[in-house]
Design an enzyme around this catalytic site. Structure first.
Site, PDB file in Angstrom:
ATOM      1  N   TYR A  25      18.483 -27.208   2.176  1.00  0.00           N
ATOM      2  CA  TYR A  25      17.486 -26.150   1.954  1.00  0.00           C
ATOM      3  C   TYR A  25      16.841 -26.306   0.576  1.00  0.00           C
ATOM      4  O   TYR A  25      15.613 -26.236   0.431  1.00  0.00           O
ATOM      5  CB  TYR A  25      18.176 -24.798   2.069  1.00  0.00           C
ATOM      6  CG  TYR A  25      17.352 -23.605   1.631  1.00  0.00           C
ATOM      7  CD1 TYR A  25      16.390 -23.053   2.464  1.00  0.00           C
ATOM      8  CD2 TYR A  25      17.562 -23.015   0.378  1.00  0.00           C
ATOM      9  CE1 TYR A  25      15.642 -21.951   2.068  1.00  0.00           C
ATOM     10  CE2 TYR A  25      16.826 -21.911  -0.027  1.00  0.00           C
ATOM     11  CZ  TYR A  25      15.867 -21.382   0.819  1.00  0.00           C
ATOM     12  OH  TYR A  25      15.133 -20.294   0.420  1.00  0.00           O
TER      13      TYR A  25
ATOM     14  N   LYS B 211      12.848 -26.864  -0.578  1.00  0.00           N
ATOM     15  CA  LYS B 211      12.144 -25.941  -1.464  1.00  0.00           C
ATOM     16  C   LYS B 211      11.679 -26.646  -2.739  1.00  0.00           C
ATOM     17  O   LYS B 211      10.620 -26.322  -3.289  1.00  0.00           O
ATOM     18  CB  LYS B 211      13.048 -24.750  -1.796  1.00  0.00           C
ATOM     19  CG  LYS B 211      13.226 -23.772  -0.649  1.00  0.00           C
ATOM     20  CD  LYS B 211      11.905 -23.134  -0.235  1.00  0.00           C
ATOM     21  CE  LYS B 211      12.097 -21.977   0.730  1.00  0.00           C
ATOM     22  NZ  LYS B 211      10.808 -21.369   1.158  1.00  0.00           N
TER      23      LYS B 211
END
Length: 249
Positions: free
Chosen positions: A152, A156
């Site tokens: 994740y 990002k």
């Protein structure tokens, strides 16, 4: 409808942050385009926001992973909005992403590829017009990779870099590009996760910060919703790798 005739395109409209942000803009007199994957759910949000605020609200179906449909989607959004806010995200499960290639790809594409490509297309339309504001929500998880969520976090980090480059390229075009890093937020996505109160925002807090920064005259480019995150992440980024790799973060 009160106030101005400005228009917001809200990407990720059925999320807690998306709904809260759309309401803040609608209460300020903006017309709202709501976009999300499940049309029926988006329509329910649109009906509720219109009833609460009196704003003009339109509904658009969008799957952030179906990049081939982005051009048609943007062509159907009329008028061209003044501001686009993208809050699409998928926290995912790190342990599962380590084992399942397709699942890891979904997390990465949802948090980086889809939002970046869509906002890039919108940026070209704004640049041709000579005005517009783009708000992308990244994450403090992208400031440095950590064992607990690096799939994740890597996605990002990619979005943060994309928005930075886009901002640099369009700095003289009349188009503003804003990166928002909410930190922990009490939403359905973090349901069941123990969150530290000092570092945890509510969806309405994020929404107010987005509106105040994007529309209130602030010239900030990268915004941490809670100010405590900025010095904290500065410290974390400064830890030598030889020490950082021994930490359990």
């Amino acid at each position: 409808m009160k106030g101005t005739a400005k228009t917001l395109l809200m990407i990720g409209a059925t999320s807690d942050i998306g709904r809260a942000t759309a309401i803040v803009y609608a209460e300020a007199g903006w017309a709202i385009h709501l976009a999300g994957r499940a049309r029926a759910a988006v329509q329910r949000e649109a009906d509720d926001i219109a009833a609460r605020t009196g704003a003009a609200v339109t509904v658009h179906e969008l799957d952030i992973l179906e990049t081939a449909r982005f051009e048609a989607f943007l062509g159907a959004v009329s008028p061209l909005p003044d501001t686009v806010v993208c809050v699409v995200g998928e926290l995912g499960e790190q342990s599962r992403a380590e084992q399942e290639l397709e699942y890891a790809a979904m997390v990465m594409r949802t948090n980086f590829e889809g939002p970046a490509l869509l906002l890039g297309l919108m940026a070209e339309r704004f640049a041709a017009r000579g005005s517009g504001t783009i708000v992308g929500t990244s994450s403090v998880a992208g400031d440095r990779g950590r064992a607990s969520n690096y799939v994740y976090g890597a996605a990002k980090a990619g979005l943060t870099a994309f928005l930075s480059g886009l901002r640099n390229r369009l700095s003289r075009s009349g188009v503003r590009v804003l990166t928002v890093k909410p930190g922990f937020v009490r939403t359905r996505m973090t349901d069941g996760v123990k969150l530290p109160p000092l570092l945890t925002a509510e969806p309405q807090e994020v929404a107010q910060k987005i509106f105040a920064t994007a529309e209130g005259g602030s010239r900030s480019d990268v915004v941490y919703v809670r100010g405590v995150w900025r010095p904290l992440m500065t410290i974390i980024r400064s830890i030598p790798e030889s020490i950082f790799k021994r930490l359990r973060l």
